[in-house]
Write a protein that holds these residues in place. Structure first.
Motif, PDB file in Angstrom:
ATOM      1  N   GLU A  83       7.213  -8.749  -8.400  1.00 55.01           N
ATOM      2  CA  GLU A  83       6.122  -8.314  -7.541  1.00 55.01           C
ATOM      3  C   GLU A  83       6.493  -6.972  -6.912  1.00 55.01           C
ATOM      4  OE1 GLU A  83       3.458 -10.043  -3.772  1.00 55.01           O
ATOM      5  OE2 GLU A  83       5.161 -11.191  -4.570  1.00 55.01           O
ATOM      6  N   ASN A  84       5.492  -6.105  -6.763  1.00 53.54           N
ATOM      7  CA  ASN A  84       5.784  -4.800  -6.168  1.00 53.54           C
ATOM      8  C   ASN A  84       4.599  -4.297  -5.371  1.00 53.54           C
ATOM      9  OD1 ASN A  84       4.243  -2.675  -8.106  1.00 53.54           O
ATOM     10  ND2 ASN A  84       5.035  -4.374  -9.318  1.00 53.54           N
ATOM     11  N   VAL A  85       4.897  -3.398  -4.458  1.00 47.55           N
ATOM     12  CA  VAL A  85       3.866  -2.806  -3.606  1.00 47.55           C
ATOM     13  C   VAL A  85       4.191  -1.332  -3.418  1.00 47.55           C
ATOM     14  CG1 VAL A  85       5.116  -3.388  -1.480  1.00 47.55           C
ATOM     15  CG2 VAL A  85       2.640  -3.031  -1.407  1.00 47.55           C
ATOM     16  N   THR A  86       3.153  -0.514  -3.307  1.00 46.04           N
ATOM     17  CA  THR A  86       3.351   0.924  -3.113  1.00 46.04           C
ATOM     18  C   THR A  86       2.937   1.331  -1.709  1.00 46.04           C
ATOM     19  OG1 THR A  86       2.927   1.351  -5.465  1.00 46.04           O
ATOM     20  CG2 THR A  86       2.743   3.231  -3.956  1.00 46.04           C
ATOM     21  N   VAL A  87       3.849   2.012  -1.009  1.00 46.10           N
ATOM     22  CA  VAL A  87       3.588   2.480   0.349  1.00 46.10           C
ATOM     23  C   VAL A  87       3.866   3.989   0.390  1.00 46.10           C
ATOM     24  CG1 VAL A  87       4.095   2.203   2.803  1.00 46.10           C
ATOM     25  CG2 VAL A  87       4.354   0.252   1.251  1.00 46.10           C
ATOM     26  N   PRO A  88       2.842   4.825   0.239  1.00 46.62           N
ATOM     27  CA  PRO A  88       3.071   6.276   0.310  1.00 46.62           C
ATOM     28  C   PRO A  88       3.575   6.678   1.695  1.00 46.62           C
ATOM     29  CG  PRO A  88       0.918   5.768  -0.638  1.00 46.62           C
ATOM     30  CD  PRO A  88       1.437   4.491  -0.048  1.00 46.62           C
ATOM     31  N   ILE A  89       4.525   7.607   1.734  1.00 40.79           N
ATOM     32  CA  ILE A  89       5.097   7.987   3.032  1.00 40.79           C
ATOM     33  C   ILE A  89       4.770   9.418   3.436  1.00 40.79           C
ATOM     34  CG2 ILE A  89       6.998   6.356   2.683  1.00 40.79           C
ATOM     35  CD1 ILE A  89       8.812   8.891   2.311  1.00 40.79           C
ATOM     36  N   ASP A  90       3.969  10.118   2.652  1.00 38.39           N
ATOM     37  CA  ASP A  90       3.695  11.523   2.933  1.00 38.39           C
ATOM     38  C   ASP A  90       3.068  11.721   4.310  1.00 38.39           C
ATOM     39  OD1 ASP A  90       3.868  14.208   2.171  1.00 38.39           O
ATOM     40  OD2 ASP A  90       1.781  14.252   1.549  1.00 38.39           O
TER      41      ASP A  90
END
Length: 256
Positions: A83-90
């Motif tokens: 399982e994976n999740v994407t959290v942009p930090i820009d």
């Protein structure tokens, strides 16, 4: 250092059991780790799947702006079935910097380049721990290797953080060998290591090759004395990153 297959088998089996033991010690069940698509996070994720089962490994992708190699991160998660999740930090990074820019110039005339570069690893680690604290019995695992640790190429309270470190005693080339033993696709384990922040590879930033560093770590042999001096200086300067916080000693009684 070239490791024999039998040695690699023993290492992988020992690492697998060690991860289980460490998780049990700290009451953990699920492994949380940042996924870059490079060898270190790919190998740790693969070891986690082997030790805990794919259902207990969660990968977190944290790109800063447009990350040209982000597909590597998605692909390793798909390959391992985690399982994976994407959290942009820009945007988070920009807000941090805006806040720092408001500080009195008498205190901080400008935001240093080091501040800007190290901010992102610290944001990423904050996100990992925020996710972990909201998932029952999950623990953040460190993914760095010995080569990075040797020269201090890591951020305090950033990528230098985690509950335990499966690869902390293995050089970068040994991590590659472990990855191959685990049958990871070559593209993940030979991808040139980069921080994803400066637009440069690690070797471009540090000024020498990992092959040179790894040989020096394991044998003490090195041809270029200027590089030796640089490595030794980086090693000595960065030891504070890996020692416990000093505590003032006193003689007051403590309950035994």
């Amino acid at each position: 250092m070239k490791l024999q297959d039998e040695t690699l088998k023993e290492i992988v089996e020992s690492l697998t059991q060690w991860i289980r033991d460490e998780m049990e010690k700290i009451g953990g069940k699920k492994m949380i780790l940042g996924i870059s698509g490079g060898k270190d996070s790919s190998v740790v994720a693969a070891l986690g799947v082997r030790a805990l089962g794919r259902e207990n490994v969660i990968g977190v992708l944290m790109p800063k702006g447009e990350q040209i190699d982000i597909d590597f991160s998605y692909d390793i998660c798909e390959f391992l079935g985690i399982e994976n999740v994407t959290v942009p930090i820009d945007n988070i990074s920009k807000e941090y910097l805006k806040t720092l820019e408001k500080l009195p110039k008498s205190l901080m005339p400008e935001i240093s380049n080091d501040t800007s570069i190290n901010l992102s690893p610290r944001i990423r680690m904050t996100i990992l721990y925020a996710i972990s604290q909201s998932i029952e019995k999950s623990r953040v695992v460190h993914t760095g290797n010995l080569s990075e640790k040797w020269i201090g190429y890591t951020t305090v309270y950033g990528d230098n953080t985690g509950a335990f470190s499966p690869l902390g005693s293995f050089t970068s080339d040994e991590v590659i060998q472990i990855g191959r033993f685990l049958n990871l696709p070559e593209k993940f384990i030979v991808k040139p290591p980069a921080d994803g922040l400066t637009g440069k590879t690690d070797e471009m930033v540090i000024g020498f090759s990992y092959d040179t560093l790894n040989k020096y770590i394991r044998t003490g042999e090195i041809d270029d004395l200027k590089i030796k001096e640089k490595i030794d200086k980086m090693y000595n300067y960065s030891r504070f990153k890996f020692t416990p916080i000093p505590i003032f000693p006193n003689d007051l009684p403590i309950k035994e």
